[in-house]
Design a protein around this motif. Structure first.
Motif, short mmCIF file in Angstrom:
data_model
loop_
_atom_site.label_atom_id
_atom_site.label_comp_id
_atom_site.label_asym_id
_atom_site.label_seq_id
_atom_site.Cartn_x
_atom_site.Cartn_y
_atom_site.Cartn_z
N MET A 83 0.84 -1.20 0.00
CA MET A 83 0.00 0.00 0.00
C MET A 83 0.88 1.25 0.00
O MET A 83 1.92 1.29 0.65
CB MET A 83 -0.88 0.02 1.25
CG MET A 83 -1.96 -1.03 1.28
SD MET A 83 -2.91 -0.94 2.82
CE MET A 83 -3.56 0.73 2.68
N PRO A 84 0.45 2.29 -0.71
CA PRO A 84 1.22 3.54 -0.70
C PRO A 84 1.06 4.23 0.65
O PRO A 84 0.02 4.15 1.30
CB PRO A 84 0.56 4.37 -1.81
CG PRO A 84 -0.83 3.84 -1.91
CD PRO A 84 -0.72 2.37 -1.61
N VAL A 85 2.11 4.88 1.07
CA VAL A 85 2.07 5.66 2.31
C VAL A 85 1.78 7.11 1.94
O VAL A 85 2.56 7.74 1.21
CB VAL A 85 3.40 5.56 3.07
CG1 VAL A 85 3.35 6.44 4.33
CG2 VAL A 85 3.68 4.12 3.45
N LEU A 86 0.65 7.62 2.39
CA LEU A 86 0.26 8.99 2.06
C LEU A 86 0.60 9.91 3.23
O LEU A 86 0.44 9.56 4.38
CB LEU A 86 -1.25 9.05 1.78
CG LEU A 86 -1.74 8.13 0.66
CD1 LEU A 86 -3.25 8.28 0.49
CD2 LEU A 86 -1.03 8.45 -0.65
N THR A 87 1.04 11.09 2.90
CA THR A 87 1.38 12.08 3.92
C THR A 87 1.15 13.46 3.35
O THR A 87 0.75 13.62 2.22
CB THR A 87 2.84 11.91 4.38
OG1 THR A 87 3.08 12.77 5.49
CG2 THR A 87 3.81 12.23 3.26
N ARG A 88 1.39 14.48 4.14
CA ARG A 88 1.28 15.84 3.65
C ARG A 88 2.33 16.70 4.34
O ARG A 88 2.76 16.41 5.46
CB ARG A 88 -0.11 16.42 3.90
CG ARG A 88 -0.53 16.50 5.37
CD ARG A 88 -1.86 17.20 5.52
NE ARG A 88 -2.39 17.09 6.86
CZ ARG A 88 -3.50 17.69 7.27
NH1 ARG A 88 -4.19 18.45 6.43
NH2 ARG A 88 -3.95 17.53 8.50
N LEU A 89 2.72 17.75 3.67
CA LEU A 89 3.67 18.69 4.24
C LEU A 89 2.90 19.78 4.98
O LEU A 89 1.90 20.29 4.49
CB LEU A 89 4.52 19.32 3.13
CG LEU A 89 5.40 18.34 2.33
CD1 LEU A 89 6.12 19.08 1.22
CD2 LEU A 89 6.40 17.65 3.25
N ILE A 90 3.36 20.11 6.17
CA ILE A 90 2.70 21.12 6.98
C ILE A 90 3.57 22.37 7.02
O ILE A 90 4.72 22.31 7.47
CB ILE A 90 2.47 20.61 8.41
CG1 ILE A 90 1.57 19.37 8.40
CG2 ILE A 90 1.87 21.70 9.29
CD1 ILE A 90 1.40 18.73 9.75
N PRO A 91 3.06 23.50 6.53
CA PRO A 91 3.86 24.73 6.60
C PRO A 91 4.03 25.16 8.04
O PRO A 91 3.06 25.37 8.77
CB PRO A 91 3.01 25.74 5.81
CG PRO A 91 1.61 25.19 5.84
CD PRO A 91 1.75 23.71 5.92
N SER A 92 5.26 25.26 8.48
CA SER A 92 5.53 25.63 9.86
C SER A 92 6.91 26.28 9.93
O SER A 92 7.74 26.12 9.03
CB SER A 92 5.49 24.40 10.77
OG SER A 92 6.47 23.46 10.39
N PRO A 93 7.20 27.02 11.00
CA PRO A 93 8.51 27.66 11.12
C PRO A 93 9.64 26.63 11.21
O PRO A 93 9.47 25.54 11.76
CB PRO A 93 8.39 28.45 12.43
CG PRO A 93 6.93 28.58 12.69
CD PRO A 93 6.30 27.36 12.11
#
Length: 353
Positions: A1-11
Motif C-alpha cells: 500500500m502507498p504511504v500517504l502524507t502531507r507537508l505542513i507549513p511551519s517555522p
C-alpha cells in the motif's frame, strides 16, 4: 500500500525561552536563514528604539525601519523601502501590528519573515494572515507563515500585563471556535480538518487548565506555545476556522460597532467564547472559562470592558454579519433581540456576577 502524507507549513525555528533575543543572530546563522546578517528589521517608532539599541551591536549588517502603525499603507511603504536592500530576511520585532506589517511587506517582496514577538497578545504572531487597517476598516491578507519565531520571556515580561492576558483570552477562544467548526460539519457538511482542530483545541485546553499566571515562566511558555500552535493550525486548515467562530464574530462586531471604545482582541474573544459556550448548552465549560478568565483579570461580562448590556446584545445580534458564510452557534440558533437578551440574563446567572 502507498504511504500517504502531507507537508505542513511551519517555522523552521521556534525559540521560546528567557534570553532568546540575545541569541537571535546566532540562531539565524545556524539555521541558514541569514548567515550574512543582512537583515531588514521592522520596529515600532516608540518602544522599538530600546530594542534597537540592545540588538544593533549583534546585528551589524541589519537595516532598521520604523513602522508608524498597523495599516495597509504602512505595510506597503515598508515593502517599498525594503525592496532594494538585497536582504536575506525580514525581521518583525514588536507587537502584533509591527509583525503584521512585516509579514505583509516580506510577502510583497518575496523574503522570509522572522517574527520576534515582544508580547503575547494574540495568535497572529505565527499565523498565515496579516491583519491591517485600510480605508474600508480592517482587512485580513494571506501571507506565508514566518520562517522563524523567537519569543524572549524576559522581553514579554516587560510588556504591559494586559497584553499578555489578552493572549490568554485569544487562546482559550480556540475551544469555542473548534466547537463551532464541528457544529458546522454536522449541520452543513462543512469539511473539518481533524489535525488542525486537534492542534487548536489542545492549545486552548493547555492554557485553560494551566494553574499558573502571567508572572510564571511555565505559564508564559505554555501560552506562547499555544499561540504558535494556533497559528500553525490555521496553516494546516488553509483558513482561520480552527481559531475563529462565534467568539471572533462577536469580537469583530465590537470593533465595527464601537471602534473608539473596543477593548483588546483577546479580551473580546475570551468574553465571546464564554458566552458562545453558554449558548450551546455547555454550561460546565462556560463556567470554567469564566472562572479562568476572571483569574487572569479578563472580562466575562460586557460591563468589565465598559459596555452596557444593550450594547452587548446589539453586538451579538450583528456578529453573524461580520463573517458571511461562516456557520457558528449564532447562525445555528438565529436568535432574536429579545432571545439574546434572555440568554444573556441566563448567562449572568450561570457564571455569577
Amino acid at each position: 500500500m502507498p504511504v500517504l502524507t502531507r507537508l505542513i507549513p511551519s517555522p523552521v525555528v521556534v525559540d521560546i525561552r528567557r534570553g532568546a533575543l540575545a541569541d537571535l543572530a546566532e540562531v539565524l546563522a545556524d539555521e541558514r536563514i541569514s548567515a550574512s546578517g543582512k537583515l531588514a528589521v521592522a520596529i515600532s517608532a516608540g518602544s522599538g528604539a530600546a530594542l534597537r539599541a540592545r540588538l544593533a551591536p549583534a546585528l551589524p549588517g541589519a537595516s532598521w525601519y520604523e513602522v508608524g502603525g498597523g495599516t495597509l499603507d504602512e505595510a506597503v511603504k515598508l515593502a517599498d523601502a525594503m525592496k532594494s536592500g538585497h536582504y536575506d530576511a525580514v525581521v518583525g520585532l514588536g507587537g502584533g501590528k509591527i509583525i503584521d506589517c512585516a509579514k505583509f511587506a516580506a510577502a510583497r517582496i518575496g523574503l522570509p519573515l522572522v517574527a520576534v514577538a515582544t508580547n503575547l497578545s494574540h495568535d497572529g504572531l505565527c499565523s498565515p494572515v496579516a491583519t491591517l487597517d485600510n480605508d474600508a476598516g480592517r482587512g485580513s491578507y494571506g501571507v506565508p507563515n514566518p520562517i522563524a519565531v523567537v519569543i524572549d520571556l524576559d522581553v514579554v515580561r516587560q510588556a504591559p500585563p494586559r497584553f499578555v492576558r489578552s493572549g490568554v483570552g485569544d487562546a482559550i477562544s480556540n475551544i469555542s471556535a473548534v466547537a463551532d467548526w464541528e457544529l458546522s460539519h454536522r449541520e452543513t457538511g462543512e469539511k473539518i480538518d481533524g489535525l488542525a482542530a486537534a492542534m487548536a483545541r489542545q492549545a486552548g485546553e493547555a492554557v485553560l487548565r494551566h494553574p499558573g499566571g502571567v508572572e510564571d515562566d511555565g505559564f508564559l511558555t505554555v501560552l506562547a506555545e499555544g499561540l504558535v500552535l494556533t497559528g500553525i493550525s490555521m496553516s494546516v486548515a488553509g483558513d482561520s476556522r480552527p481559531a475563529s467562530g462565534a467568539c471572533h464574530e462577536i469580537n469583530h462586531a465590537f470593533d465595527l460597532l464601537y471602534p473608539q471604545r473596543a477593548a483588546s482582541h483577546g479580551e473580546q474573544c475570551g468574553l465571546g467564547a464564554a458566552f458562545a459556550m453558554h449558548l450551546r448548552g455547555a454550561r460546565g465549560e462556560a463556567g470554567l472559562m469564566a472562572e479562568v478568565l476572571r483569574r487572569h483579570s479578563l472580562p466575562v461580562l460586557p460591563g468589565d470592558i465598559g459596555f452596557r448590556v444593550e450594547e452587548f446584545v446589539r453586538a451579538v445580534e450583528f456578529a453573524p454579519q461580520t463573517r458571511p458564510g461562516r456557520y457558528t452557534i449564532l447562525e445555528h440558533l438565529d436568535l432574536s433581540t429579545d432571545q439574546i437578551r434572555d440568554c444573556y440574563a441566563d448567562y449572568v446567572k450561570a457564571i455569577g456576577s
